[in-house]
Design a protein around this motif. Structure first.
Motif, PDB file in Angstrom:
ATOM      1  N   SER A 114       0.819  -1.215   0.000  1.00 43.09           N
ATOM      2  CA  SER A 114       0.000   0.000   0.000  1.00 43.09           C
ATOM      3  C   SER A 114       0.852   1.264   0.000  1.00 43.09           C
ATOM      4  CB  SER A 114      -0.944   0.004   1.209  1.00 43.09           C
ATOM      5  OG  SER A 114      -0.239   0.189   2.421  1.00 43.09           O
ATOM      6  N   ALA A 115       2.112   1.135   0.447  1.00 46.07           N
ATOM      7  CA  ALA A 115       3.014   2.291   0.481  1.00 46.07           C
ATOM      8  C   ALA A 115       3.983   2.314  -0.697  1.00 46.07           C
ATOM      9  CB  ALA A 115       3.813   2.281   1.785  1.00 46.07           C
ATOM     10  N   GLN A 116       3.942   1.307  -1.544  1.00 47.09           N
ATOM     11  CA  GLN A 116       4.975   1.139  -2.569  1.00 47.09           C
ATOM     12  C   GLN A 116       5.082   2.338  -3.509  1.00 47.09           C
ATOM     13  OE1 GLN A 116       4.560  -2.443  -4.899  1.00 47.09           O
ATOM     14  NE2 GLN A 116       6.074  -1.821  -6.398  1.00 47.09           N
ATOM     15  N   ALA A 117       4.013   2.666  -4.218  1.00 48.16           N
ATOM     16  CA  ALA A 117       4.105   3.700  -5.254  1.00 48.16           C
ATOM     17  C   ALA A 117       4.242   5.099  -4.672  1.00 48.16           C
ATOM     18  CB  ALA A 117       2.875   3.627  -6.162  1.00 48.16           C
ATOM     19  N   ALA A 118       3.506   5.385  -3.614  1.00 48.91           N
ATOM     20  CA  ALA A 118       3.474   6.750  -3.081  1.00 48.91           C
ATOM     21  C   ALA A 118       4.664   7.080  -2.194  1.00 48.91           C
ATOM     22  CB  ALA A 118       2.172   6.973  -2.301  1.00 48.91           C
ATOM     23  N   VAL A 119       5.271   6.055  -1.563  1.00 50.37           N
ATOM     24  CA  VAL A 119       6.321   6.317  -0.579  1.00 50.37           C
ATOM     25  C   VAL A 119       7.617   5.576  -0.898  1.00 50.37           C
ATOM     26  CG1 VAL A 119       6.961   6.175   1.858  1.00 50.37           C
ATOM     27  CG2 VAL A 119       4.599   6.726   1.220  1.00 50.37           C
ATOM     28  N   LEU A 120       7.542   4.268  -1.007  1.00 52.26           N
ATOM     29  CA  LEU A 120       8.766   3.463  -1.050  1.00 52.26           C
ATOM     30  C   LEU A 120       9.568   3.644  -2.325  1.00 52.26           C
ATOM     31  CD1 LEU A 120       7.578   0.097   0.542  1.00 52.26           C
ATOM     32  CD2 LEU A 120       8.324   2.223   1.636  1.00 52.26           C
ATOM     33  N   GLU A 121       8.911   3.983  -3.435  1.00 49.50           N
ATOM     34  CA  GLU A 121       9.633   4.149  -4.687  1.00 49.50           C
ATOM     35  C   GLU A 121      10.137   5.582  -4.873  1.00 49.50           C
ATOM     36  OE1 GLU A 121       7.027   2.532  -7.661  1.00 49.50           O
ATOM     37  OE2 GLU A 121       7.601   0.467  -7.194  1.00 49.50           O
ATOM     38  N   HIS A 122      10.169   6.334  -3.780  1.00 51.07           N
ATOM     39  CA  HIS A 122      10.745   7.669  -3.773  1.00 51.07           C
ATOM     40  C   HIS A 122      11.986   7.648  -2.870  1.00 51.07           C
ATOM     41  CE1 HIS A 122       7.170   9.689  -5.636  1.00 51.07           C
ATOM     42  NE2 HIS A 122       6.635   8.553  -5.230  1.00 51.07           N
ATOM     43  N   ASN A 123      12.841   8.651  -3.013  1.00 54.84           N
ATOM     44  CA  ASN A 123      14.051   8.754  -2.195  1.00 54.84           C
ATOM     45  C   ASN A 123      14.963   7.544  -2.368  1.00 54.84           C
ATOM     46  OD1 ASN A 123      15.781  10.041  -0.336  1.00 54.84           O
ATOM     47  ND2 ASN A 123      14.898   8.928   1.383  1.00 54.84           N
ATOM     48  N   ILE A 124      15.039   7.056  -3.610  1.00 64.44           N
ATOM     49  CA  ILE A 124      15.946   5.946  -3.930  1.00 64.44           C
ATOM     50  C   ILE A 124      16.714   6.302  -5.202  1.00 64.44           C
ATOM     51  CG2 ILE A 124      14.596   4.112  -2.831  1.00 64.44           C
ATOM     52  CD1 ILE A 124      13.488   3.429  -5.624  1.00 64.44           C
ATOM     53  N   SER A 125      17.837   5.660  -5.388  1.00 63.94           N
ATOM     54  CA  SER A 125      18.649   5.883  -6.585  1.00 63.94           C
ATOM     55  C   SER A 125      18.123   5.049  -7.744  1.00 63.94           C
ATOM     56  CB  SER A 125      20.100   5.492  -6.298  1.00 63.94           C
ATOM     57  OG  SER A 125      20.182   4.096  -6.043  1.00 63.94           O
ATOM     58  N   THR A 126      18.607   5.375  -8.927  1.00 60.45           N
ATOM     59  CA  THR A 126      18.238   4.593 -10.114  1.00 60.45           C
ATOM     60  C   THR A 126      18.685   3.144  -9.958  1.00 60.45           C
ATOM     61  OG1 THR A 126      18.420   6.551 -11.521  1.00 60.45           O
ATOM     62  CG2 THR A 126      18.514   4.413 -12.616  1.00 60.45           C
ATOM     63  N   GLU A 127      19.849   2.939  -9.359  1.00 58.28           N
ATOM     64  CA  GLU A 127      20.360   1.575  -9.161  1.00 58.28           C
ATOM     65  C   GLU A 127      19.417   0.748  -8.307  1.00 58.28           C
ATOM     66  OE1 GLU A 127      24.248  -0.711  -7.211  1.00 58.28           O
ATOM     67  OE2 GLU A 127      24.146   1.478  -7.258  1.00 58.28           O
ATOM     68  N   VAL A 128      18.947   1.327  -7.190  1.00 58.47           N
ATOM     69  CA  VAL A 128      18.009   0.616  -6.324  1.00 58.47           C
ATOM     70  C   VAL A 128      16.690   0.387  -7.046  1.00 58.47           C
ATOM     71  CG1 VAL A 128      16.600   0.840  -4.231  1.00 58.47           C
ATOM     72  CG2 VAL A 128      19.043   1.354  -4.156  1.00 58.47           C
ATOM     73  N   ALA A 129      16.231   1.382  -7.809  1.00 57.85           N
ATOM     74  CA  ALA A 129      14.979   1.246  -8.551  1.00 57.85           C
ATOM     75  C   ALA A 129      15.060   0.110  -9.563  1.00 57.85           C
ATOM     76  CB  ALA A 129      14.648   2.558  -9.254  1.00 57.85           C
ATOM     77  N   ILE A 130      16.188   0.015 -10.275  1.00 59.88           N
ATOM     78  CA  ILE A 130      16.360  -1.057 -11.265  1.00 59.88           C
ATOM     79  C   ILE A 130      16.348  -2.418 -10.587  1.00 59.88           C
ATOM     80  CG2 ILE A 130      18.018  -2.105 -12.860  1.00 59.88           C
ATOM     81  CD1 ILE A 130      18.837   0.755 -13.662  1.00 59.88           C
ATOM     82  N   ARG A 131      17.073  -2.532  -9.478  1.00 57.99           N
ATOM     83  CA  ARG A 131      17.116  -3.812  -8.767  1.00 57.99           C
ATOM     84  C   ARG A 131      15.728  -4.206  -8.260  1.00 57.99           C
ATOM     85  NH1 ARG A 131      21.209  -2.659  -5.824  1.00 57.99           N
ATOM     86  NH2 ARG A 131      20.156  -2.042  -3.903  1.00 57.99           N
ATOM     87  N   HIS A 132      15.025  -3.233  -7.713  1.00 54.01           N
ATOM     88  CA  HIS A 132      13.676  -3.501  -7.187  1.00 54.01           C
ATOM     89  C   HIS A 132      12.726  -3.913  -8.307  1.00 54.01           C
ATOM     90  CE1 HIS A 132       9.690  -2.934  -5.588  1.00 54.01           C
ATOM     91  NE2 HIS A 132       9.505  -1.872  -6.335  1.00 54.01           N
ATOM     92  N   LYS A 133      12.762  -3.207  -9.433  1.00 50.78           N
ATOM     93  CA  LYS A 133      11.818  -3.508 -10.507  1.00 50.78           C
ATOM     94  C   LYS A 133      12.128  -4.843 -11.173  1.00 50.78           C
ATOM     95  CE  LYS A 133       8.835  -0.258 -10.263  1.00 50.78           C
ATOM     96  NZ  LYS A 133       7.450  -0.611  -9.851  1.00 50.78           N
ATOM     97  N   HIS A 134      13.393  -5.222 -11.245  1.00 49.06           N
ATOM     98  CA  HIS A 134      13.720  -6.553 -11.769  1.00 49.06           C
ATOM     99  C   HIS A 134      13.171  -7.640 -10.839  1.00 49.06           C
ATOM    100  CE1 HIS A 134      15.983  -6.202 -15.453  1.00 49.06           C
ATOM    101  NE2 HIS A 134      16.714  -5.208 -14.953  1.00 49.06           N
ATOM    102  N   ALA A 135      13.301  -7.424  -9.539  1.00 43.02           N
ATOM    103  CA  ALA A 135      12.744  -8.389  -8.582  1.00 43.02           C
ATOM    104  C   ALA A 135      11.229  -8.443  -8.697  1.00 43.02           C
ATOM    105  CB  ALA A 135      13.156  -8.006  -7.161  1.00 43.02           C
ATOM    106  N   ALA A 136      10.593  -7.277  -8.827  1.00 43.60           N
ATOM    107  CA  ALA A 136       9.136  -7.232  -8.955  1.00 43.60           C
ATOM    108  C   ALA A 136       8.681  -7.933 -10.237  1.00 43.60           C
ATOM    109  CB  ALA A 136       8.660  -5.784  -8.946  1.00 43.60           C
ATOM    110  N   ARG A 137       9.438  -7.741 -11.310  1.00 36.45           N
ATOM    111  CA  ARG A 137       9.112  -8.392 -12.594  1.00 36.45           C
ATOM    112  C   ARG A 137       9.159  -9.904 -12.466  1.00 36.45           C
ATOM    113  NH1 ARG A 137      12.574  -9.000 -17.455  1.00 36.45           N
ATOM    114  NH2 ARG A 137      11.251  -9.045 -19.317  1.00 36.45           N
ATOM    115  N   GLN A 138      10.179 -10.406 -11.790  1.00 33.92           N
ATOM    116  CA  GLN A 138      10.283 -11.845 -11.602  1.00 33.92           C
ATOM    117  C   GLN A 138       9.173 -12.361 -10.704  1.00 33.92           C
ATOM    118  OE1 GLN A 138      12.242 -14.149 -13.164  1.00 33.92           O
ATOM    119  NE2 GLN A 138      10.833 -15.516 -12.098  1.00 33.92           N
ATOM    120  N   ASN A 139       8.842 -11.616  -9.662  1.00 27.17           N
ATOM    121  CA  ASN A 139       7.745 -12.011  -8.771  1.00 27.17           C
ATOM    122  C   ASN A 139       6.424 -12.073  -9.524  1.00 27.17           C
ATOM    123  OD1 ASN A 139       9.423 -12.206  -6.526  1.00 27.17           O
ATOM    124  ND2 ASN A 139       9.069 -10.087  -5.894  1.00 27.17           N
TER     125      ASN A 139
END
Length: 230
Positions: A114-139
């Motif tokens: 519930s916090a992912q889009a509005a909070v957790l995907e902010h205040n992060i670097s592109t590197e962290v965003a790429i790693r997170h989205k690859h994990a989300a894609r696999q999930n």
């Protein structure tokens, strides 16, 4: 807990694991919105600057926890054998109940979603965003394949749509089903308002039942249209 500076990769991995474990324990006591980096640092016994040696921000910690929680959820679902009896609609209804109940049984996952889009995907670097989205894609791929095992009448597109609906409903329904104290008091004091209180499992289940039924109908229509005339 006494921490010394990590000297090698193995020690760094262990420090990261301890930070994640502490944050996960905190989320069983407090919602994502109230988990601060200061309190996390205090619980671990590290200065905030030292925590930031291992994770670039509070959000980076919580995104990694989200990925881990999601993987645990899909592993739990994969241990449930698909039903092979009943009509497609009946099996779709059972799948909807399974997804809704399993989500409700994982409050930390739902809170993080519930916090992912509005909070957790902010205040992060592109590197962290790429790693997170690859994990989300696999999930998402894992969960889509699981849906198709339970409901093989759906193609990959339909199964993916059902997964997306489940996650979007969890994101939206979770905070709505956790009202503030004043609202809980209002519901308790006025029977006319009590019916407005959202039941998370029920709302997610009904929505997924309707979505699965609609996807099955659309899939059947496409198959019928593709068949050559007799």
């Amino acid at each position: 807990m006494e921490f010394k500076r990590a000297r090698n990769e193995e020690q760094r991995t262990e420090r990261r694991r301890q930070i994640l474990a502490t944050a996960a324990a905190m989320l069983t006591e407090t919602p994502v919105a109230k988990l601060s980096l200061n309190e996390l640092s205090r619980r671990i016994g590290l200065a905030k600057s030292n925590v930031l040696r291992y994770f670039e921000s509070r959000e980076a910690v919580l995104l990694e926890l989200l990925d881990s929680e999601f993987q645990e959820w899909t592993a739990e679902l994969e241990s449930t054998a698909p039903a092979d009896d009943g009509t497609p609609r009946e099996r779709g209804d059972r799948l909807a109940q399974l997804l809704a109940a399993s989500l409700a049984g994982r409050p930390v996952l739902c809170d993080l979603l519930s916090a992912q889009a509005a909070v957790l995907e902010h205040n992060i670097s592109t590197e962290v965003a790429i790693r997170h989205k690859h994990a989300a894609r696999q999930n998402m791929r894992t969960l889509t394949a699981l849906v198709r095992r339970h409901l093989p009448e759906l193609d990959a597109e339909g199964a993916s749509a059902l997964v997306e609906t489940a996650l979007l409903m969890a994101m939206a329904a979770w905070p709505c089903s956790r009202p503030a104290e004043a609202l809980r008091a209002a519901y308790a004091s006025d029977p006319a308002l009590a019916a407005m209180r959202m039941d998370f499992t029920e709302v997610v289940r009904r929505t997924l039942e309707a979505t699965a039924s609609g996807l099955l109908v659309r899939r059947g229509s496409r198959v019928d249209q593709a068949m050559p005339p007799p």
